[in-house]
Design a protein around this motif. Structure first.
Motif, PDB file in Angstrom:
ATOM      1  N   SER A   1      29.680  13.344 -34.220  1.00  0.00           N
ATOM      2  CA  SER A   1      30.969  12.652 -34.358  1.00  0.00           C
ATOM      3  C   SER A   1      31.953  13.424 -35.234  1.00  0.00           C
ATOM      4  O   SER A   1      33.161  13.190 -35.182  1.00  0.00           O
ATOM      5  CB  SER A   1      30.758  11.249 -34.948  1.00  0.00           C
ATOM      6  OG  SER A   1      30.430  11.324 -36.335  1.00  0.00           O
TER       7      SER A   1
ATOM      8  N   ALA B   1      32.083  13.139 -38.428  1.00  0.00           N
ATOM      9  CA  ALA B   1      32.484  12.271 -39.544  1.00  0.00           C
ATOM     10  C   ALA B   1      32.103  12.884 -40.888  1.00  0.00           C
ATOM     11  O   ALA B   1      31.079  13.562 -41.015  1.00  0.00           O
ATOM     12  CB  ALA B   1      31.832  10.908 -39.394  1.00  0.00           C
TER      13      ALA B   1
ATOM     14  N   ALA C   1      33.079   7.375 -39.646  1.00  0.00           N
ATOM     15  CA  ALA C   1      32.338   6.765 -38.540  1.00  0.00           C
ATOM     16  C   ALA C   1      31.814   5.409 -38.987  1.00  0.00           C
ATOM     17  O   ALA C   1      31.465   5.229 -40.161  1.00  0.00           O
ATOM     18  CB  ALA C   1      31.175   7.655 -38.100  1.00  0.00           C
TER      19      ALA C   1
ATOM     20  N   LEU D   1      31.332   6.754 -32.514  1.00  0.00           N
ATOM     21  CA  LEU D   1      29.905   7.014 -32.707  1.00  0.00           C
ATOM     22  C   LEU D   1      29.170   6.649 -31.429  1.00  0.00           C
ATOM     23  O   LEU D   1      29.146   5.488 -31.016  1.00  0.00           O
ATOM     24  CB  LEU D   1      29.372   6.189 -33.887  1.00  0.00           C
ATOM     25  CG  LEU D   1      28.031   6.611 -34.495  1.00  0.00           C
ATOM     26  CD1 LEU D   1      28.115   8.029 -35.057  1.00  0.00           C
ATOM     27  CD2 LEU D   1      27.619   5.645 -35.592  1.00  0.00           C
TER      28      LEU D   1
END
Length: 456
Positions: free
Chosen positions: A413, A415, A346, A378
């Motif tokens: 997200s 990530a 991200a 994001l």
């Protein structure tokens, strides 16, 4: 940029003229982080401009409430990017803070005593450390031993248990926030020719690997040279392998942004003159900057200076550029070996990079050089994380709410890594992720790239 931001006294004429340019359309409101949180007109760009106009024209007093509303401003400058009349809000808020600082120095009865005490504390802190970055270099070994001994872990535990919070100085000085944000100590890069990988301090010159394409100055900053040395090391590593020699003048100092936003434009200008002299003495193509907040300060200083008559004995500060932007534009990537990275990454957009420099696309482009790296979206990436220089210390409640939103977006997200191009954002976000036990790593895009290129 005809306005002189380095003048010692505030400009009543500028405040009147620039506040009059605001047409109160309200387009800035949904983009302002504090307005979104508080839904208060006085905590929006439009409202703050109206307050500035009222004070400078004598319609309202510069009282505690006025100072409070201006203090709540993050100076993220998201309002500037959507303003149809191009109101220079960043210059306005800095000029208004100059006005407040002058009121403080005159001990105006409207300025509260606790406000003055807080300002004095941060002024002393800036003078003791930030104004003299070499002192931060000397602190490196002390902080390293502090971490290795386990004392930092103990201090963090005491802070998390809130035992230290019974000491008012611990909370009011922001030590509780700073101790959670300290990253592992990294020592300066010793260069490819040295036997050891790291050194006590940076060399003045790091030669290019192979044929030299040019010479790039590297801006170390103040706090970053202590807390983000790995990004500075990574920048040298990548630049050298792309054929650029890196020059690091010893006399460089803080960019002055913290002083500028605290209303001390004169001190900020003095620091910038020192940087101008340090880098101007060298024959450089450009000066690379790893922290977008510093990059804004350096670039805007250059723009201000461009309209002035140069002093005969003063060297010019070369063009300043965000390091990701420079690297994306450099040739020779096809000749480098970059290991694949099958992870979700991200990208957090610092306000200074997005709203002022307009260079937010370059970190994404830099990551694309890494095979198999997957960039994930994001949410609300145009919103401030709450770090904003020392805002997280001065306005901990608001900064905490903004950080909560950012952390939620990062976790949602999916990530595994988060990259960001500003040291303040990095420390602010990494500190909270560490606090909640998350294993998401926060690093600069150049650091991630250097790691995949083989940097230890």
């Amino acid at each position: 940029m005809g306005f002189d931001r380095s003048s010692s006294g505030y400009s009543k004429k500028f405040l009147i003229e620039e506040t009059n340019r605001c047409v109160s359309c309200g387009l800035c409101l949904p983009h302002c982080p504090t307005y979104r949180l508080l839904e208060s007109e006085a905590d929006s760009p439009r409202g703050r401009i109206a307050l500035m106009s009222g004070v400078v024209n004598g319609r309202i007093p510069p009282n505690e409430k006025f100072i409070e509303h201006l203090d709540r401003c993050l100076t993220c400058r998201a309002c500037e990017s959507v303003c149809p009349n191009n109101v220079a809000y960043g210059q306005l808020i800095d000029e208004a803070r100059k006005m407040i600082r002058e009121s403080e120095s005159c001990r105006h009865e409207a300025v509260p005593a606790n406000f003055m005490q807080r300002r004095r504390f941060f002024s002393q802190l800036l003078e003791a450390l930030v104004d003299q970055p070499s002192r931060l270099d000397r602190l490196r070994w002390l902080l390293y031993l502090f971490q290795k001994s386990g004392l930092l872990r103990l201090l963090r535990w005491l802070n998390s248990s809130r035992w230290l919070h019974k000491f008012s100085f611990w909370r009011q000085s922001g030590m509780d926030k700073m101790v959670m944000q300290l990253p592992p100590v990294v020592f300066p890069y010793a260069g490819k020719q040295r036997k050891t990988f790291f050194s006590r301090t940076w060399q003045s010159f790091y030669p290019a690997v192979g044929e030299e394409k040019g010479r790039i100055g590297l801006f170390l900053g103040c706090v970053a040279r202590l807390t983000d040395a790995r990004t500075l090391n990574a920048s040298i590593f990548v630049l050298n392998r792309l054929g650029y020699s890196v020059c690091i003048p010893e006399k460089q100092t803080c960019c002055g942004a913290l002083h500028q936003h605290a209303g001390d434009a004169q001190k900020a200008a003095q620091l910038m003159k020192r940087n101008q002299q340090a880098f101007g003495e060298l024959d450089l193509n450009r000066v690379g900057c790893t922290a977008s907040g510093c990059c804004v300060q350096l670039c805007e200083f250059n723009q201000c200076e461009a309209g002035k008559k140069p002093e005969d004995d003063q060297a010019a500060l070369p063009e300043v550029i965000d390091i990701s932007k420079f690297l994306v534009g450099a040739a020779g990537w096809d000749q480098l070996s970059i290991r694949p990275l099958a992870k979700k990454v991200a990208v957090q957009d610092p306000c200074s990079l997005r709203n002022v420099l307009g260079d937010q696309d370059f970190p994404y482009q830099l990551i694309q050089y890494i095979p198999d790296a997957q960039v994930v979206f994001l949410a609300d990436n145009d919103q401030c994380c709450g770090a904003a220089g020392i805002y997280f210390i001065q306005q901990p409640a608001l900064a905490g709410r903004l950080l909560d939103n950012k952390i939620n977006a990062i976790i949602q997200s999916g990530a595994q890594l988060l990259v960001t191009s500003n040291v303040g954002c990095s420390m602010h976000i990494a500190g909270r992720l560490r606090e909640i036990g998350s294993d998401i790593e926060v690093l600069h895009p150049v650091t991630l790239l250097a790691r995949q290129m083989g940097m230890q």
